[in-house]
Motif scaffolding. Structure first.
Motif, PDB file in Angstrom:
ATOM      1  N   LYS A 334       0.829  -1.204   0.000  1.00  0.00           N
ATOM      2  CA  LYS A 334       0.000   0.000   0.000  1.00  0.00           C
ATOM      3  C   LYS A 334       0.862   1.252   0.000  1.00  0.00           C
ATOM      4  CE  LYS A 334      -3.779   2.236   2.508  1.00  0.00           C
ATOM      5  NZ  LYS A 334      -4.696   2.155   3.669  1.00  0.00           N
ATOM      6  N   ALA A 335       1.998   1.201   0.725  1.00  0.00           N
ATOM      7  CA  ALA A 335       2.892   2.365   0.788  1.00  0.00           C
ATOM      8  C   ALA A 335       3.464   2.698  -0.592  1.00  0.00           C
ATOM      9  CB  ALA A 335       4.027   2.096   1.773  1.00  0.00           C
ATOM     10  N   ASP A 336       3.858   1.668  -1.357  1.00  0.00           N
ATOM     11  CA  ASP A 336       4.396   1.906  -2.699  1.00  0.00           C
ATOM     12  C   ASP A 336       3.328   2.498  -3.620  1.00  0.00           C
ATOM     13  OD1 ASP A 336       6.833   0.999  -1.923  1.00  0.00           O
ATOM     14  OD2 ASP A 336       6.679  -0.969  -2.877  1.00  0.00           O
ATOM     15  N   LEU A 337       2.112   1.937  -3.572  1.00  0.00           N
ATOM     16  CA  LEU A 337       1.030   2.450  -4.418  1.00  0.00           C
ATOM     17  C   LEU A 337       0.689   3.887  -4.050  1.00  0.00           C
ATOM     18  CD1 LEU A 337      -1.394  -0.627  -4.607  1.00  0.00           C
ATOM     19  CD2 LEU A 337       0.053   0.275  -6.432  1.00  0.00           C
ATOM     20  N   THR A 338       0.646   4.166  -2.755  1.00  0.00           N
ATOM     21  CA  THR A 338       0.342   5.529  -2.314  1.00  0.00           C
ATOM     22  C   THR A 338       1.411   6.505  -2.781  1.00  0.00           C
ATOM     23  OG1 THR A 338      -0.809   4.663  -0.365  1.00  0.00           O
ATOM     24  CG2 THR A 338      -0.125   6.976  -0.308  1.00  0.00           C
ATOM     25  N   ALA A 339       2.667   6.081  -2.693  1.00  0.00           N
ATOM     26  CA  ALA A 339       3.764   6.946  -3.132  1.00  0.00           C
ATOM     27  C   ALA A 339       3.651   7.272  -4.613  1.00  0.00           C
ATOM     28  CB  ALA A 339       5.102   6.278  -2.831  1.00  0.00           C
ATOM     29  N   ILE A 340       3.354   6.268  -5.418  1.00  0.00           N
ATOM     30  CA  ILE A 340       3.246   6.475  -6.860  1.00  0.00           C
ATOM     31  C   ILE A 340       2.054   7.362  -7.190  1.00  0.00           C
ATOM     32  CG2 ILE A 340       2.749   5.306  -9.043  1.00  0.00           C
ATOM     33  CD1 ILE A 340       4.413   2.970  -8.020  1.00  0.00           C
ATOM     34  N   GLU A 341       0.908   7.092  -6.543  1.00  0.00           N
ATOM     35  CA  GLU A 341      -0.278   7.910  -6.801  1.00  0.00           C
ATOM     36  C   GLU A 341      -0.032   9.361  -6.401  1.00  0.00           C
ATOM     37  OE1 GLU A 341      -3.876   4.618  -6.359  1.00  0.00           O
ATOM     38  OE2 GLU A 341      -3.492   6.039  -4.748  1.00  0.00           O
ATOM     39  N   ASP A 342       0.589   9.573  -5.256  1.00  0.00           N
ATOM     40  CA  ASP A 342       0.858  10.943  -4.802  1.00  0.00           C
ATOM     41  C   ASP A 342       1.749  11.682  -5.793  1.00  0.00           C
ATOM     42  OD1 ASP A 342      -0.651  10.435  -2.585  1.00  0.00           O
ATOM     43  OD2 ASP A 342       1.036  10.135  -1.222  1.00  0.00           O
ATOM     44  N   VAL A 343       2.782  11.014  -6.267  1.00  0.00           N
ATOM     45  CA  VAL A 343       3.703  11.661  -7.211  1.00  0.00           C
ATOM     46  C   VAL A 343       3.013  11.922  -8.547  1.00  0.00           C
ATOM     47  CG1 VAL A 343       5.828  11.332  -8.544  1.00  0.00           C
ATOM     48  CG2 VAL A 343       5.778  10.737  -6.117  1.00  0.00           C
ATOM     49  N   MET A 344       2.233  10.960  -9.024  1.00  0.00           N
ATOM     50  CA  MET A 344       1.539  11.139 -10.308  1.00  0.00           C
ATOM     51  C   MET A 344       0.594  12.322 -10.276  1.00  0.00           C
ATOM     52  SD  MET A 344       0.638   7.344 -11.826  1.00  0.00           S
ATOM     53  CE  MET A 344      -0.108   8.045 -13.296  1.00  0.00           C
ATOM     54  N   PHE A 345      -0.157  12.456  -9.186  1.00  0.00           N
ATOM     55  CA  PHE A 345      -1.116  13.552  -9.099  1.00  0.00           C
ATOM     56  C   PHE A 345      -0.428  14.880  -8.828  1.00  0.00           C
ATOM     57  CE2 PHE A 345      -4.290  10.179  -8.531  1.00  0.00           C
ATOM     58  CZ  PHE A 345      -5.285  10.653  -9.362  1.00  0.00           C
ATOM     59  N   ALA A 346       0.610  14.860  -8.005  1.00  0.00           N
ATOM     60  CA  ALA A 346       1.296  16.108  -7.677  1.00  0.00           C
ATOM     61  C   ALA A 346       2.045  16.660  -8.879  1.00  0.00           C
ATOM     62  CB  ALA A 346       2.246  15.888  -6.506  1.00  0.00           C
ATOM     63  N   GLN A 347       2.706  15.795  -9.652  1.00  0.00           N
ATOM     64  CA  GLN A 347       3.547  16.238 -10.764  1.00  0.00           C
ATOM     65  C   GLN A 347       2.875  16.097 -12.117  1.00  0.00           C
ATOM     66  OE1 GLN A 347       6.125  17.827  -9.926  1.00  0.00           O
ATOM     67  NE2 GLN A 347       6.235  17.178  -7.782  1.00  0.00           N
ATOM     68  N   GLN A 348       1.690  15.476 -12.146  1.00  0.00           N
ATOM     69  CA  GLN A 348       0.927  15.327 -13.398  1.00  0.00           C
ATOM     70  C   GLN A 348       1.743  14.618 -14.490  1.00  0.00           C
ATOM     71  OE1 GLN A 348      -2.515  16.387 -13.877  1.00  0.00           O
ATOM     72  NE2 GLN A 348      -2.260  16.314 -11.674  1.00  0.00           N
ATOM     73  N   LEU A 349       2.403  13.531 -14.101  1.00  0.00           N
ATOM     74  CA  LEU A 349       3.171  12.755 -15.075  1.00  0.00           C
ATOM     75  C   LEU A 349       2.259  11.727 -15.737  1.00  0.00           C
ATOM     76  CD1 LEU A 349       6.520  12.041 -13.176  1.00  0.00           C
ATOM     77  CD2 LEU A 349       6.060  13.810 -14.876  1.00  0.00           C
ATOM     78  N   PRO A 350       2.335  11.570 -17.065  1.00  0.00           N
ATOM     79  CA  PRO A 350       1.573  10.511 -17.723  1.00  0.00           C
ATOM     80  C   PRO A 350       2.027   9.136 -17.240  1.00  0.00           C
ATOM     81  CG  PRO A 350       2.379  12.123 -19.324  1.00  0.00           C
ATOM     82  CD  PRO A 350       3.067  12.416 -18.024  1.00  0.00           C
ATOM     83  N   PRO A 351       1.160   8.126 -17.295  1.00  0.00           N
ATOM     84  CA  PRO A 351       1.524   6.797 -16.785  1.00  0.00           C
ATOM     85  C   PRO A 351       2.761   6.208 -17.425  1.00  0.00           C
ATOM     86  CG  PRO A 351      -0.840   6.932 -17.151  1.00  0.00           C
ATOM     87  CD  PRO A 351      -0.263   8.196 -17.702  1.00  0.00           C
ATOM     88  N   GLY A 352       2.947   6.395 -18.740  1.00  0.00           N
ATOM     89  CA  GLY A 352       4.127   5.847 -19.394  1.00  0.00           C
ATOM     90  C   GLY A 352       5.412   6.455 -18.859  1.00  0.00           C
ATOM     91  N   VAL A 353       5.407   7.769 -18.655  1.00  0.00           N
ATOM     92  CA  VAL A 353       6.569   8.447 -18.087  1.00  0.00           C
ATOM     93  C   VAL A 353       6.786   7.975 -16.653  1.00  0.00           C
ATOM     94  CG1 VAL A 353       7.512  10.698 -17.426  1.00  0.00           C
ATOM     95  CG2 VAL A 353       6.276  10.445 -19.582  1.00  0.00           C
ATOM     96  N   MET A 354       5.697   7.789 -15.919  1.00  0.00           N
ATOM     97  CA  MET A 354       5.802   7.292 -14.543  1.00  0.00           C
ATOM     98  C   MET A 354       6.422   5.904 -14.525  1.00  0.00           C
ATOM     99  SD  MET A 354       5.138   8.520 -11.566  1.00  0.00           S
ATOM    100  CE  MET A 354       5.532   7.822  -9.969  1.00  0.00           C
ATOM    101  N   ASN A 355       6.093   5.071 -15.500  1.00  0.00           N
ATOM    102  CA  ASN A 355       6.682   3.733 -15.573  1.00  0.00           C
ATOM    103  C   ASN A 355       8.199   3.796 -15.737  1.00  0.00           C
ATOM    104  OD1 ASN A 355       4.285   2.349 -15.269  1.00  0.00           O
ATOM    105  ND2 ASN A 355       3.901   2.164 -17.459  1.00  0.00           N
ATOM    106  N   VAL A 356       8.681   4.702 -16.600  1.00  0.00           N
ATOM    107  CA  VAL A 356      10.129   4.859 -16.782  1.00  0.00           C
ATOM    108  C   VAL A 356      10.763   5.312 -15.479  1.00  0.00           C
ATOM    109  CG1 VAL A 356      11.930   6.068 -18.076  1.00  0.00           C
ATOM    110  CG2 VAL A 356       9.810   5.417 -19.225  1.00  0.00           C
ATOM    111  N   LEU A 357      10.102   6.251 -14.783  1.00  0.00           N
ATOM    112  CA  LEU A 357      10.631   6.757 -13.522  1.00  0.00           C
ATOM    113  C   LEU A 357      10.698   5.656 -12.470  1.00  0.00           C
ATOM    114  CD1 LEU A 357      11.544   9.079 -11.721  1.00  0.00           C
ATOM    115  CD2 LEU A 357       9.133   9.599 -11.292  1.00  0.00           C
ATOM    116  N   ILE A 358       9.652   4.862 -12.375  1.00  0.00           N
ATOM    117  CA  ILE A 358       9.632   3.765 -11.393  1.00  0.00           C
ATOM    118  C   ILE A 358      10.779   2.799 -11.665  1.00  0.00           C
ATOM    119  CG2 ILE A 358       8.325   1.755 -10.588  1.00  0.00           C
ATOM    120  CD1 ILE A 358       5.777   3.399 -11.193  1.00  0.00           C
ATOM    121  N   GLN A 359      10.928   2.415 -12.922  1.00  0.00           N
ATOM    122  CA  GLN A 359      11.980   1.466 -13.275  1.00  0.00           C
ATOM    123  C   GLN A 359      13.358   2.045 -12.968  1.00  0.00           C
ATOM    124  OE1 GLN A 359      13.268   0.201 -17.480  1.00  0.00           O
ATOM    125  NE2 GLN A 359      11.722  -1.317 -16.968  1.00  0.00           N
ATOM    126  N   TYR A 360      13.559   3.303 -13.304  1.00  0.00           N
ATOM    127  CA  TYR A 360      14.856   3.948 -13.066  1.00  0.00           C
ATOM    128  C   TYR A 360      15.164   4.019 -11.572  1.00  0.00           C
ATOM    129  CZ  TYR A 360      18.480   7.544 -13.144  1.00  0.00           C
ATOM    130  OH  TYR A 360      19.651   8.241 -12.963  1.00  0.00           O
TER     131      TYR A 360
END
Length: 465
Positions: A334-360
């Motif tokens: 839940k902590a990982d999902l919350t972190a990703i959701e918070d960053v996606m909404f705060a920074q307005q990153l598209p999901p594909g870009v978020m995927n690259v960020l997560i992997q990196y």
């Protein structure tokens, strides 16, 4: 990436049309119920288009998109993306006419759902609840409702039409045919009035009813119980809660009444209960599950090279699913999902870009999803206005030294004792790109075996330092 210029250009003309008069109450509905879902840019675009139409009229003057860009202080790509979101949520219909090199758009604004329709939609109300939480959701429900007349306290005494009015018989009645004829409008005209909004329709491109029906043959559910209303609810619920055909069969069994019927309200409740049990009491959030089409690469399939296949995967996988893939199929914390959701909404990153960020970040932090590091890199990518997977991969390679320095500074500040140096892993696309750049400047005449050894040596040196 699909070129935005193929879809829309600043010089393209447009007119705004209203599908019926919009009223002040509609503005309250859009501001308080829709804006939390669509965001401020979509809201600004809708209100700007609305205000271009004069009061009690249905059409605006002709403008070009330069005007819209200057007025909203938005680039054309953001306007186009906001337009697609308005279309998807049912607030806008778009029409286009091409005459030679001139394109003209009609943006027909649709009225919002009534509060009663919205709170009983089964899709939008769930997203709003997840977005705002229980307290604010109930506050809005109370704002858009009021006390009803108690039938037991009062007796209706309203008179009917025929009780008050009488038809006058005379020669003028013969003119009724002419009156009816004159009341009809020409084909290219319409009466000005208030129209009802259409409910959100989910196109069934993901749920296979043949598989569901095949499973129902072995169950006690008669096919007559799957009415058109129930079928529409199944499509909507399968999209909302990501329910497959076999899971839906069990949910239908739980919602079946003793009369061998399925009530939509009970079906919604059963699906919600199932989801909360499966996902630890969490309800789904309204996020773009996959990379928006406008920011996907032109390739329709996986491609031939490893890089093309990876880009296709990152564009067609949700961040949550990618975390599941990284962990070998287990559900992310839940902590990982919350972190990703918070960053996606705060920074307005598209999901594909978020995927690259997560992997990196995962590779950089030894498979630990550091939220602080995630936020720092994400804020940089947001300032760079990254929209595509390719752009994100290229920037990660270009700025790797800077990101590594951020990580080292963080570790140095937090360290209280000497820690062993770890060997840093990198995504395949990062290593391959570095190797490709080095190989591109290799001297002619080098044998394949010599090249292989040299590149392996470069890779080992890179990993060590």
């Amino acid at each position: 990436m699909k070129q935005i210029w193929n879809e829309i250009q600043p010089a393209d003309r447009y007119q705004v049309a209203l599908n019926g008069l919009l009223q002040d109450y509609d503005q309250k509905v859009i501001s308080l119920l829709y804006q939390p879902l669509i965001g401020p840019q979509c809201y600004s675009l809708y209100m700007t288009l609305w205000n271009e139409v004069e009061i009690n009229r249905l059409w605006s003057e002709d403008w070009n998109h330069y005007h819209l860009m200057n007025f909203l202080s938005m680039n054309l790509s953001d306007i186009y993306e906001a337009r697609l979101k308005l279309e998807g949520i049912g607030l806008l219909k778009t029409f286009i006419k091409t005459s030679g090199d001139i394109r003209t758009f009609i943006y027909e604004l649709q009225p919002p759902l009534s509060p009663e329709q919205f709170f009983n939609d089964g899709l939008l109300n769930v997203f709003l609840y997840r977005q705002l939480g229980r307290t604010h959701f109930l506050r809005l429900k109370n704002f858009f409702s009021d006390r009803a007349v108690e039938p037991g306290e009062y007796r209706e005494i309203t008179r009917s039409f025929q009780d008050v009015y009488a038809a006058k018989i005379g020669p003028e009645v013969l003119n009724d045919t002419e009156a009816q004829e004159l009341s009809r409008l020409e084909k290219n005209r319409r009466y000005i009035g208030k129209n009802s909004a259409s409910a959100i329709k989910i196109e069934n491109t993901h749920f296979n009813f043949d598989i569901l029906y095949a499973g129902l043959r072995d169950a006690v559910i008669p096919l007559r119980a799957i009415t058109p209303e129930v079928k529409e609810a199944i499509v909507k619920l399968s999209f909302l809660y990501d329910i497959n055909e076999l899971e839906m069969k069990q949910i239908l069994l739980s919602a079946l009444t003793p009369e061998q019927e399925i009530r939509v309200d009970e079906l919604r409740k059963t699906a919600r209960d199932w989801y909360q049990i499966e996902h630890s009491e969490e309800l789904p959030r309204l996020i773009d599950r996959l990379q928006p089409e406008i920011y996907k690469s032109d390739a329709r399939d996986e491609g031939k090279t490893q890089e093309e296949k990876l880009i296709h995967y990152l564009e067609n996988t949700s961040p949550r699913q990618m975390l599941i893939d990284f962990s070998g199929g287990s559900e992310p914390s839940k902590a990982d999902l919350t972190a990703i959701e918070d960053v996606m909404f705060a920074q307005q990153l598209p999901p594909g870009v978020m995927n690259v960020l997560i992997q990196y970040v995962l590779f950089k932090t030894d498979m630990k999803l550091s939220k602080s590091y995630l936020e720092k890199v994400a804020s940089h990518w947001a300032r760079k206005k990254l929209k595509t997977v390719k752009e994100a991969m290229e920037l990660a390679i270009k700025e790797d030294r800077q990101y590594k320095q951020w990580m080292n500074d963080k570790e140095n500040r937090a360290a209280t004792r000497r820690k062993p140096i770890r060997t840093e892993k990198l995504p395949d696309w990062f290593e391959q790109e570095t190797i490709n750049k080095t190989a591109a400047v290799a001297e002619d005449g080098e044998t394949l075996e010599e090249k292989r050894k040299r590149l392996e040596k470069i890779r080992e040196q890179y990993k060590k330092g």
